[in-house]
Design a protein around this motif. Structure first.
Motif, PDB file in Angstrom:
ATOM      1  N   GLY A   1       2.171  13.415  -7.122  1.00 59.50           N
ATOM      2  CA  GLY A   1       3.229  12.502  -7.533  1.00 59.50           C
ATOM      3  C   GLY A   1       2.988  11.041  -7.249  1.00 59.50           C
ATOM      4  N   GLN A   2       1.843  10.710  -6.647  1.00 60.97           N
ATOM      5  CA  GLN A   2       1.595   9.309  -6.306  1.00 60.97           C
ATOM      6  C   GLN A   2       1.521   8.426  -7.550  1.00 60.97           C
ATOM      7  N   GLU A   3       0.951   8.959  -8.621  1.00 61.35           N
ATOM      8  CA  GLU A   3       0.858   8.174  -9.850  1.00 61.35           C
ATOM      9  C   GLU A   3       2.243   7.897 -10.429  1.00 61.35           C
ATOM     10  N   ASP A   4       3.172   8.864 -10.304  1.00 66.09           N
ATOM     11  CA  ASP A   4       4.535   8.644 -10.784  1.00 66.09           C
ATOM     12  C   ASP A   4       5.198   7.493 -10.032  1.00 66.09           C
ATOM     13  N   VAL A   5       4.957   7.424  -8.724  1.00 67.70           N
ATOM     14  CA  VAL A   5       5.532   6.351  -7.912  1.00 67.70           C
ATOM     15  C   VAL A   5       4.983   5.001  -8.344  1.00 67.70           C
ATOM     16  N   ARG A   6       3.680   4.921  -8.476  1.00 67.23           N
ATOM     17  CA  ARG A   6       3.046   3.649  -8.833  1.00 67.23           C
ATOM     18  C   ARG A   6       3.462   3.192 -10.231  1.00 67.23           C
ATOM     19  N   ARG A   7       3.586   4.142 -11.141  1.00 69.82           N
ATOM     20  CA  ARG A   7       3.978   3.778 -12.500  1.00 69.82           C
ATOM     21  C   ARG A   7       5.417   3.272 -12.540  1.00 69.82           C
ATOM     22  N   ALA A   8       6.320   3.954 -11.802  1.00 72.09           N
ATOM     23  CA  ALA A   8       7.734   3.572 -11.825  1.00 72.09           C
ATOM     24  C   ALA A   8       7.976   2.233 -11.138  1.00 72.09           C
ATOM     25  N   LEU A   9       7.248   1.966 -10.052  1.00 69.97           N
ATOM     26  CA  LEU A   9       7.471   0.742  -9.284  1.00 69.97           C
ATOM     27  C   LEU A   9       6.535  -0.392  -9.685  1.00 69.97           C
ATOM     28  N   GLY A  10       5.579  -0.081 -10.559  1.00 70.41           N
ATOM     29  CA  GLY A  10       4.680  -1.123 -11.056  1.00 70.41           C
ATOM     30  C   GLY A  10       3.310  -1.061 -10.406  1.00 70.41           C
ATOM     31  N   HIS A  11       2.285  -0.724 -11.193  1.00 72.25           N
ATOM     32  CA  HIS A  11       0.930  -0.636 -10.652  1.00 72.25           C
ATOM     33  C   HIS A  11       0.497  -1.938  -9.987  1.00 72.25           C
ATOM     34  N   SER A  12       0.894  -3.062 -10.565  1.00 77.55           N
ATOM     35  CA  SER A  12       0.428  -4.354 -10.052  1.00 77.55           C
ATOM     36  C   SER A  12       0.987  -4.668  -8.667  1.00 77.55           C
ATOM     37  N   ASN A  13       2.058  -3.985  -8.262  1.00 73.07           N
ATOM     38  CA  ASN A  13       2.639  -4.231  -6.940  1.00 73.07           C
ATOM     39  C   ASN A  13       1.849  -3.562  -5.821  1.00 73.07           C
ATOM     40  N   PHE A  14       1.024  -2.582  -6.172  1.00 68.89           N
ATOM     41  CA  PHE A  14       0.286  -1.825  -5.163  1.00 68.89           C
ATOM     42  C   PHE A  14      -1.187  -2.215  -5.189  1.00 68.89           C
ATOM     43  N   LYS A  15      -1.684  -2.622  -4.036  1.00 73.27           N
ATOM     44  CA  LYS A  15      -3.085  -2.998  -3.913  1.00 73.27           C
ATOM     45  C   LYS A  15      -3.955  -1.847  -3.432  1.00 73.27           C
ATOM     46  N   GLY A  16      -3.331  -0.737  -3.090  1.00 69.51           N
ATOM     47  CA  GLY A  16      -4.090   0.419  -2.638  1.00 69.51           C
ATOM     48  C   GLY A  16      -3.165   1.578  -2.347  1.00 69.51           C
ATOM     49  N   ASN A  17      -3.749   2.728  -2.103  1.00 70.48           N
ATOM     50  CA  ASN A  17      -2.979   3.896  -1.693  1.00 70.48           C
ATOM     51  C   ASN A  17      -3.837   4.745  -0.768  1.00 70.48           C
ATOM     52  N   ILE A  18      -3.173   5.507   0.104  1.00 66.58           N
ATOM     53  CA  ILE A  18      -3.891   6.310   1.089  1.00 66.58           C
ATOM     54  C   ILE A  18      -3.113   7.588   1.342  1.00 66.58           C
ATOM     55  N   HIS A  19      -3.840   8.690   1.504  1.00 67.10           N
ATOM     56  CA  HIS A  19      -3.254  10.001   1.796  1.00 67.10           C
ATOM     57  C   HIS A  19      -3.672  10.388   3.209  1.00 67.10           C
ATOM     58  N   ILE A  20      -2.702  10.657   4.098  1.00 61.14           N
ATOM     59  CA  ILE A  20      -3.023  11.000   5.480  1.00 61.14           C
ATOM     60  C   ILE A  20      -2.290  12.275   5.883  1.00 61.14           C
TER      61      ILE A  20
ATOM     62  N   VAL B   1       0.862  -1.180   0.000  1.00 56.91           N
ATOM     63  CA  VAL B   1       0.000   0.000   0.000  1.00 56.91           C
ATOM     64  C   VAL B   1       0.899   1.231   0.000  1.00 56.91           C
ATOM     65  N   LEU B   2       0.617   2.163  -0.892  1.00 61.07           N
ATOM     66  CA  LEU B   2       1.373   3.411  -0.964  1.00 61.07           C
ATOM     67  C   LEU B   2       0.745   4.426  -0.009  1.00 61.07           C
ATOM     68  N   ILE B   3       1.529   4.880   0.958  1.00 63.35           N
ATOM     69  CA  ILE B   3       1.066   5.866   1.937  1.00 63.35           C
ATOM     70  C   ILE B   3       1.734   7.204   1.626  1.00 63.35           C
ATOM     71  N   ALA B   4       0.928   8.226   1.409  1.00 60.79           N
ATOM     72  CA  ALA B   4       1.445   9.587   1.265  1.00 60.79           C
ATOM     73  C   ALA B   4       1.144  10.324   2.561  1.00 60.79           C
ATOM     74  N   TYR B   5       2.175  10.521   3.371  1.00 63.88           N
ATOM     75  CA  TYR B   5       2.015  11.216   4.654  1.00 63.88           C
ATOM     76  C   TYR B   5       2.375  12.685   4.448  1.00 63.88           C
ATOM     77  N   VAL B   6       1.352  13.553   4.522  1.00 60.20           N
ATOM     78  CA  VAL B   6       1.546  14.978   4.258  1.00 60.20           C
ATOM     79  C   VAL B   6       0.880  15.773   5.383  1.00 60.20           C
ATOM     80  N   PRO B   7       1.616  16.081   6.460  1.00 54.23           N
ATOM     81  CA  PRO B   7       1.034  16.831   7.577  1.00 54.23           C
ATOM     82  C   PRO B   7       0.484  18.179   7.124  1.00 54.23           C
ATOM     83  N   ASP B   8      -0.517  18.671   7.848  1.00 54.04           N
ATOM     84  CA  ASP B   8      -1.139  19.946   7.499  1.00 54.04           C
ATOM     85  C   ASP B   8      -0.157  21.102   7.502  1.00 54.04           C
TER      86      ASP B   8
END
Length: 331
Positions: free
Chosen positions: A104-123, A84-91
């Motif tokens: 930039g989350q899409e850039d990460v998933r594309r470079a590392l392979g979409h199939s490797n990630f089952k989800g993503n979350i922004h907190i 799971v890709l976690i984007a931790y971005v404090p207020d």
């Protein structure tokens, strides 16, 4: 706003590929932005308990005011390890950083392979991250799958019909609140120095308007709304610090609490856009405490922008052993 084209460094790419099959297993990998490059920082090994590993990661990888990407492995005892890709971005992160980590989350998933990630979350708050919230991302991951050419064209047509505020908010991953002319006029007066206190309230139709309760130059228990959430932008006379006070009384309706919490990031970004720079963000649960809080923090220090949470938060549960942390060695 155009999406950033971030570059995953070779070191991170190699390490992530190895983490997918390493023994002992890697539970999480942390990466940060260096300009437009995504660089490896550290990784944590699996200890046998996903919950313990998650709590260890939250204590180790997440720092206040410092956004990052973390890749967390939900299950390590399988050949195809789900991440799971976690984007931790404090207020209180810088505006540019919030924009880059959101886009930039899409850039990460594309470079590392979409199939490797089952989800993503922004907190924005590490305490909101649980195993249940991570597992829940896998049920809605289809929305982030690569779009077909027809879907891309349809999405662009919808974006062209959106208002400027909606387009900007969508690009930032924020709810598109709008701001009245009266509130913006009050913000401009604040910037010029003719006002030292502005009250903002959120209406039901996601419009942010100027409030009428707080008048004068000082924020006190008497001129704060005791029953409903409010935002107060205040300039302190002693230090000159500019506070964004998010007042959320304990008795406020749940819907209002959620509405204001959602609006906070959009309001902060909007103020930064028009040149209103906030020194500190303060969250207050009881208006009776405001005088003591302001007196305590009415001074210049190095923690500008730090969110001060006045509400009690339950401490993390004790773990059953410390997971091994491997940090990047310095050259």
């Amino acid at each position: 706003m155009a999406r950033a084209n971030l570059v995953v460094e070779d070191e991170l790419l190699t390490l992530f590929v190895e983490a997918g099959k390493s023994d002992p297993a890697v539970r999480w990998v942390k990466a940060v932005l260096n300009d437009v490059n995504i660089s490896f920082v550290e990784k944590g090994m699996a200890s046998g308990s996903s919950e313990d590993d998650l709590e260890q990661m939250k204590r180790t990888a997440f720092n206040d005011g410092e956004p990052c990407f973390v890749f967390f492995c939900l299950q390590v005892d399988t050949d195809k390890r789900p991440w799971v890709l976690i984007a931790y971005v404090p207020d209180n992160s810088k505006v540019r950083a919030r924009m880059l980590y959101a886009s930039g989350q899409e850039d990460v998933r594309r470079a590392l392979g979409h199939s490797n990630f089952k989800g993503n979350i922004h907190i924005t708050d590490k305490d909101d991250l649980t195993l249940d919230s991570l597992a829940g991302t896998t049920k809605r991951d289809h929305s982030d799958a690569p779009l077909t050419e027809a879907e891309i064209l349809a999405k662009e047509e919808v974006a062209q019909m959106a208002s400027p505020s909606e387009a900007r908010a969508n690009a930032m991953g924020m709810v598109p609140f709008t701001f009245t002319d009266e509130l913006d006029a009050a913000f401009r007066a604040f910037i010029s120095g003719s006002k030292n206190l502005v009250e903002a309230k959120v209406l039901k139709d996601e419009v942010v308007d100027i409030g009428s309760g707080a008048t004068g130059d000082e924020l006190t228990t008497q001129n704060m709304n005791a029953g409903e959430p409010r935002f107060y932008i205040l300039r302190l006379q002693k230090s000159g610090n500019v506070f964004l006070v998010f007042s959320c009384p304990a008795g406020a309706k749940i819907r209002d609490r959620m509405l204001y919490s959602t609006c906070k990031a959009t309001l902060t970004y909007h103020m930064a856009e028009i040149g209103l720079v906030v020194t500190k963000v303060v969250e207050v649960g009881d208006p009776e405490d405001i005088s003591d809080i302001l007196a305590l923090h009415d001074k210049t220090d190095e923690n500008a922008g730090k969110i001060i949470q006045q509400n009690f938060s339950r401490p993390s549960r004790p773990g059953r052993g410390r997971a091994k942390i491997i940090r990047k060695s310095k050259a």
